[in-house]
Design an enzyme around this catalytic site. Sequence first.
Site: not given
Ligand code: 13P
Length: 252
Positions: A10-12, A96, A98, A168, A174, A214, A235-236
């Site tokens: 997930n590149w956000k 998600h 967010e 999650e 993050g 993470s 994510g990251g």
């Molecule tokens: P991180 O891997 O950056 O913690 O993000 C997880 C995430 O929200 C994937 O959707």
Amino acid sequence: MKPTPFIVGNWKMNGTVAEARALVEALETAVAGLSGVEIAIAPPFTALASVSAMLEGSNVQLAAQNVHWATSGAFTGEIAPAMLIELGCGIAIIGHSERRQFFGETDESVNARATAAIASGLTAIVCVGETLAEREAGETLSVVERQIVRGLAGLTAENAQRLVIAYEPVWAIGTGKVATTAQAQQVHAHIRALLVTQFGADVGASVRLQYGGSVKPDNAAELLAQPDIDGALVGGASLKAADFAAIVKAAV
Ligand code: 13P
């Protein structure tokens, strides 16, 4: 037997089209020829068309970060299922944390999005997870249960063939604070039991449950070895081709 693992990046809200193309090029090379694992990336909407053309014939699938429930209409800023399918995008992330935290997404809107996405032929990755305050109050399982029961209301066993759940914990996203394997497995087992109740034993066992929060190359293998963890929503670390490829390899 565990289902085929499913690793999604997930590149956000990261990357111009040019940056997306460079990352995809590096990623395709890094995961070329890998089998026994399903791989997808979810770039921003603006890069989907360009990335879709690059992914033709590759073992990496295309996902979107959200999808609306209506087929068209006065919904400024939203994207309909058919618009994604037209671009070769077969998967949508829904609900998600967010979206829930910053954009008012609720279990009811998650349910509407997931229902429409699946009816249109998309695979829906429905995200659930508790906040730190909820965990500290001992509410983790009840929060996740509410999100699952309301978020999946009305879905049938047939619908569940195109369903993936991502657990999650919000406090792990993050932050570098990954859930322990025991914490993650406990919630995954609870989700599994809810899916078995709703969809029956066979279908409930076949729905992939991803962990997110993470996930990194050095913790992926241990998480993925848990009995009810069938993949990761990354994510990251999905923004670095080498790290994402290492996580994919940990799932093989
Ligand atoms: P991180 O891997 O950056 O913690 O993000 C997880 C995430 O929200 C994937 O959707």
